[in-house]
Design a protein around this motif. Structure first.
Motif, PDB file in Angstrom:
ATOM      1  N   ARG A  41       0.831  -1.215   0.000  1.00 39.15           N
ATOM      2  CA  ARG A  41       0.000   0.000   0.000  1.00 39.15           C
ATOM      3  C   ARG A  41       0.861   1.260   0.000  1.00 39.15           C
ATOM      4  O   ARG A  41       0.526   2.255  -0.662  1.00 39.15           O
ATOM      5  N   ILE A  42       1.984   1.225   0.718  1.00 39.44           N
ATOM      6  CA  ILE A  42       2.898   2.375   0.734  1.00 39.44           C
ATOM      7  C   ILE A  42       3.457   2.630  -0.657  1.00 39.44           C
ATOM      8  O   ILE A  42       3.455   3.757  -1.164  1.00 39.44           O
ATOM      9  N   PHE A  61      10.376   4.722   6.792  1.00 33.21           N
ATOM     10  CA  PHE A  61      11.620   4.118   6.312  1.00 33.21           C
ATOM     11  C   PHE A  61      12.268   3.285   7.413  1.00 33.21           C
ATOM     12  O   PHE A  61      12.610   2.106   7.215  1.00 33.21           O
ATOM     13  N   PHE A  62      12.433   3.870   8.589  1.00 29.40           N
ATOM     14  CA  PHE A  62      13.108   3.151   9.664  1.00 29.40           C
ATOM     15  C   PHE A  62      12.207   2.095  10.298  1.00 29.40           C
ATOM     16  O   PHE A  62      12.697   1.107  10.856  1.00 29.40           O
ATOM     17  N   ALA A  82      10.195  -0.944  -0.831  1.00 29.65           N
ATOM     18  CA  ALA A  82       9.754   0.217  -0.057  1.00 29.65           C
ATOM     19  C   ALA A  82      10.931   1.123   0.296  1.00 29.65           C
ATOM     20  O   ALA A  82      10.822   2.356   0.234  1.00 29.65           O
ATOM     21  N   ILE A  83      12.060   0.527   0.640  1.00 29.10           N
ATOM     22  CA  ILE A  83      13.251   1.314   0.981  1.00 29.10           C
ATOM     23  C   ILE A  83      13.687   2.160  -0.213  1.00 29.10           C
ATOM     24  O   ILE A  83      14.026   3.343  -0.075  1.00 29.10           O
ATOM     25  N   LYS A  84      13.681   1.557  -1.396  1.00 31.06           N
ATOM     26  CA  LYS A  84      14.091   2.296  -2.596  1.00 31.06           C
ATOM     27  C   LYS A  84      13.189   3.502  -2.848  1.00 31.06           C
ATOM     28  O   LYS A  84      13.666   4.582  -3.207  1.00 31.06           O
ATOM     29  N   GLU A  85      11.887   3.321  -2.667  1.00 31.64           N
ATOM     30  CA  GLU A  85      10.951   4.398  -2.977  1.00 31.64           C
ATOM     31  C   GLU A  85      10.923   5.472  -1.896  1.00 31.64           C
ATOM     32  O   GLU A  85      10.675   6.641  -2.199  1.00 31.64           O
ATOM     33  N   ARG A 118      20.382  -3.272  -5.537  1.00 33.48           N
ATOM     34  CA  ARG A 118      19.545  -2.165  -6.027  1.00 33.48           C
ATOM     35  C   ARG A 118      19.189  -1.198  -4.900  1.00 33.48           C
ATOM     36  O   ARG A 118      19.130   0.020  -5.113  1.00 33.48           O
ATOM     37  N   GLY A 119      18.940  -1.743  -3.707  1.00 27.78           N
ATOM     38  CA  GLY A 119      18.636  -0.871  -2.570  1.00 27.78           C
ATOM     39  C   GLY A 119      19.826  -0.019  -2.171  1.00 27.78           C
ATOM     40  O   GLY A 119      19.687   1.172  -1.887  1.00 27.78           O
ATOM     41  N   LEU A 120      21.009  -0.620  -2.151  1.00 26.52           N
ATOM     42  CA  LEU A 120      22.217   0.126  -1.779  1.00 26.52           C
ATOM     43  C   LEU A 120      22.501   1.243  -2.767  1.00 26.52           C
ATOM     44  O   LEU A 120      22.953   2.329  -2.379  1.00 26.52           O
TER      45      LEU A 120
END
Length: 312
Positions: A41-42, A61-62, A82-85, A118-120
């Motif tokens: 949903r986020i 994020f955290f 979610a972290i990437k966005e 990709r996240g890093l």
């Protein structure tokens, strides 16, 4: 007139509701299904143009990073998405680097490493890239195409901010252009043939067979890694016209292109565009480039034929 279903959807995808429901990230034990649903949903809100305030994005994020303690593969993939966005609007995102680095280790499950890379790429400061250089170089030449492609595309995105560091990876990028032998799904963990007596356990039946591997990877036959590697290799060499010309000649595989190391049609189309650009800029190699373009007209791929015809 709004229906009850519309009202429920508005409530379900309401930013305030989602922020309040983020409490489930702190629950113990973690419920993977509920967390995946909320993360979806986020991301949905962000994809539809909704934005979070800095403090809201930082909190989400955290909260999301607390889910690293759970080993559910599907949840971990949703966490990285979610972290990437959220990384573009949250603060102090660099603090999660150590958690991501754990998933980039060579002995980590193959399903985690591409997402971690990709996240890093989205959270790392360009000045810190040199500290993780060895991880990226190892990932670029990895036999798993998902890992290799993730490292190549991430390196391409980081190139504009860290040219000097990424230019040192030229040898690894050149190696990844070569065709990797496909990984057979019928190969055991140590590279030997799979014991057919364990097939029942792998397929979900048979009580005496060992459990299936936790991260079975599906082999790729598209050679898409070549497309990503060629784009990065050109970015590294684009300021050196002689190096670009040599790269085109090495990868062309003769006038017909039949002997080319490139097996991916999109990579060949990209190579044709580079050849066309060199031909326009350097009159001294026009004849050589034109001969290559003419040879590609007889390639077995229609995509390559059309691209060569357009260039001519």
């Amino acid at each position: 007139m709004a229906t009850k279903k519309d009202d429920e959807e508005i409530y379900y995808n309401n930013k305030i509701t989602i922020i309040q429901e983020a409490r489930i990230f702190n629950e113990s034990p973690v419920n993977p299904r509920k967390c995946r649903t909320l993360l979806t949903r986020i991301v949905y809100l962000l994809y539809t143009g909704e934005s979070f305030a800095t403090h809201e994005a930082t909190s989400l994020f955290f909260g999301t990073t607390k889910l690293f303690q759970h080993k559910d593969p599907a949840l971990r993939q949703a966490v990285y998405l979610a972290i990437k966005e959220l990384s573009s609007s949250a603060e102090d995102v660099i603090m999660v680097t150590s958690s991501i680095m754990k998933d980039m280790q060579g002995n980590t499950d193959a399903i985690y490493r591409p997402n971690a890379i990709r996240g890093l790429c989205r959270i790392i400061d360009p000045s810190m890239l040199q500290g993780v250089e060895r991880f990226f170089k190892a990932a670029i030449v990895d036999k798993n195409t998902a890992i290799s492609s993730a490292a190549l595309v991430s390196s391409y995105h980081l190139f504009s901010a860290s040219k000097d560091v990424i230019k040192r990876w030229g040898n690894e990028v050149q190696e990844s252009v070569q065709v990797k032998p496909p990984q057979s799904p019928f190969v055991g963990n140590m590279g030997g043939p799979l014991n057919l007596s364990t097939a029942g356990g792998y397929l979900g039946f048979g009580s005496s067979a060992p459990p299936p591997p936790s991260n079975p990877t599906i082999p790729s036959t598209s050679n898409i890694t070549q497309y990503h590697a060629l784009g990065l290799l050109y970015a590294i060499r684009q300021q050196d016209r002689m190096a670009v010309t040599k790269m085109i000649q090495q990868l062309a595989g003769g006038r017909s292109g039949a002997g080319s190391a490139l097996k991916n049609p999109m990579a060949l189309c990209m190579l044709i565009r580079y050849a066309s650009k060199v031909m326009d800029e350097d009159p001294n190699v026009q004849k050589q480039m034109f001969d290559l373009l003419e040879g590609w007209l007889r390639h077995k791929s229609d995509m390559v034929n059309y691209e060569a015809a357009r260039a001519i």
